[in-house]
Design an enzyme around this catalytic site. Structure first.
Site, PDB file in Angstrom:
ATOM      1  N   ARG A  52      19.265  46.539  90.053  1.00  0.00           N
ATOM      2  CA  ARG A  52      18.541  46.498  88.768  1.00  0.00           C
ATOM      3  C   ARG A  52      18.820  45.181  88.063  1.00  0.00           C
ATOM      4  NH1 ARG A  52      21.065  48.734  84.928  1.00  0.00           N
ATOM      5  NH2 ARG A  52      21.447  50.718  85.980  1.00  0.00           N
ATOM      6  N   TYR A 105      -5.809  43.855  75.297  1.00  0.00           N
ATOM      7  CA  TYR A 105      -5.795  44.910  76.297  1.00  0.00           C
ATOM      8  C   TYR A 105      -5.615  46.279  75.613  1.00  0.00           C
ATOM      9  CZ  TYR A 105      -4.423  47.453  80.474  1.00  0.00           C
ATOM     10  OH  TYR A 105      -4.346  48.360  81.497  1.00  0.00           O
ATOM     11  N   ASP A 177      -0.712  36.328  75.954  1.00  0.00           N
ATOM     12  CA  ASP A 177      -1.072  37.027  77.186  1.00  0.00           C
ATOM     13  C   ASP A 177      -1.997  36.105  77.974  1.00  0.00           C
ATOM     14  OD1 ASP A 177      -2.136  38.650  79.177  1.00  0.00           O
ATOM     15  OD2 ASP A 177      -2.117  40.454  77.917  1.00  0.00           O
ATOM     16  N   LYS A 202      -2.977  41.361  88.199  1.00  0.00           N
ATOM     17  CA  LYS A 202      -4.333  40.818  88.200  1.00  0.00           C
ATOM     18  C   LYS A 202      -4.440  39.577  89.093  1.00  0.00           C
ATOM     19  CE  LYS A 202      -4.681  44.244  85.384  1.00  0.00           C
ATOM     20  NZ  LYS A 202      -4.519  44.135  83.944  1.00  0.00           N
TER      21      LYS A 202
END
Ligand SMILES: *Cc1c(COP(=O)(O)O)cnc(C)c1O
Length: 386
Positions: A52, A105, A177, A202
């Protein structure tokens, strides 16, 4: 390893990566492991104590993304929304205020309204294409300005340098973004942004086969803070997903010019038709921020929205196209069509949809890299059938 002075394509292929030290494997291995053996108590090799906290495949991806955004540090997440959440948890405390772009978004809108509102984070949605409106929304408690440019689904363009100046004066942080543009077309850190955010799902991945996110920054202090939160809150991506994005970024500079060329042609075609009400694409000279987009971006991207006037026509169109497949998401090599009002933006309240101009007949295209003639034929056939 790649160098800062090298070109985008060289860095896309090499930055963050080197032949695997144990075998010379040219491709970064998928380090599918949860832990690392230590030779003595408290002596992990190079900080590798638990996956992690650190994973070599993730490190390679982070190095790659930092280089492409002209940034010093990148931190990867399990999704784009996990990356947004990391911005909020690291930058804001209860009582702080966030100025958020109105046309962002849909999931960001939902997260602020239904999650962060309960924790005392104050926010206003503002039309960030209007720098004066951004300035007017700033209060003493404002710690963060978050913008998306080009935006989703109205494809507006926000002046990053102007927002960076407003944030700086207010003692706030600007996050951008950059999912729609990608670093191939736009580098927000160079324009004064403090944090660049990505849904790597994306264009960066580019092949629609994983979900991921990332943040990039030039600040050593902010990067330490982000890494601390990353290991403490745990929204990390798995090594295979990191590997898939790394594979994707190697061809970003080859894919994007084809995406853009196809989109430009399609926007022109739609713009010339009487049965299409309006076309939203920054490459069209009548787009309200055409000039800004020309200055701020190296090309206009591959997201095109247009209005067919009614839900009925939009739905019928989206169900008729064949190459443009009906699906949420964007940025893959294949072309997609969606109807935002009832798909990606279903959770956005009706009055806000009206405010940003998200009409029921709005159709959004993610233009892929198929042969342009075939895409044009597919769209013309579906429009003629309406
Ligand atoms: C998809 C997307 C997100 C959310 O990312 P996920 O990876 O789906 O969590 C955020 N911003 C933009 C612009 C997006 O397209």
């Amino acid at each position: 390893m790649a160098h800062e002075s090298q070109g985008f394509g060289t860095r896309a292929i090499h930055a963050g990566q080197r032949p695997d030290p144990s075998t010379g494997a040219i491709m970064t291995p998928i380090y599918q492991t949860s832990t690392y053996v230590q030779s003595e108590v408290g002596s992990p090799t190079d900080g590798y104590d638990y996956a992690r906290v650190k994973n070599p495949t993730r490190e390679a991806l982070q190095g790659n993304l930092a280089s492409l955004e002209n940034g010093r540090h990148a931190v990867a997440y399990a999704s784009g929304l996990a990356a947004i959440e990391a911005i909020i948890t690291t930058e804001l405390s209860a009582g702080d205020h966030l100025v958020c772009g109105a046309d962002v978004y849909g999931g960001v809108d939902r997260m602020l309204r239904y999650v962060w509102d309960r924790f005392g984070i104050e926010f206003d949605f503002v039309d960030t294409t209007d720098a004066e409106a951004v300035q007017a929304a700033v209060r003493e408690e404002t710690r963060l300005i978050h913008v998306e440019t080009p935006s989703n689904p109205m494809i507006t363009v926000t002046d990053i340098a102007a927002c960076a100046a407003i944030a700086r004066d207010a003692g706030a942080v600007l996050s951008v973004d950059n999912t729609f543009a990608t670093p191939f077309l736009q580098r927000p850190l160079d324009l004064g942004a403090d944090i660049v955010m990505h849904s790597t799902t994306k264009f960066l991945n580019g092949h629609s086969d994983m979900i991921g996110g990332a943040l990039v920054t030039n600040s050593d202090e902010r990067a330490d803070q982000l890494r601390f939160y990353q290991k403490t809150t745990g929204g990390v991506p798995g090594p295979f997903d990191c590997w898939l994005v790394l594979r994707g970024t190697k061809t970003l500079h080859l894919r994007m010019p084809v995406h853009c060329a196809n989109a430009r042609r399609i926007a022109g075609l739609l713009d010339g038709r009487d049965d299409v009400e309006r076309v939203l694409y920054p490459g069209l000279v009548d787009h309200p921020q055409h000039e800004l987009a020309g200055r701020q971006m190296d090309d206009f991207g591959s997201m095109v929205s247009f209005d067919l006037g009614s839900t009925e026509r939009a739905n019928r169109f989206a169900a008729t196209t064949e190459l443009f497949q009906l699906a949420e998401s964007l940025g893959g090599v294949e072309s997609l069509v969606s109807v935002p009002t009832s798909m990606t933006h279903a959770s956005v309240p009706d009055e806000k949809k009206a405010e940003i101009g998200l009409t029921p007949g709005l159709v959004r295209l993610s233009v892929g890299v198929e042969t342009g003639d075939d895409l044009v034929q597919d769209l013309e056939r579906a429009l003629d059938a309406l």
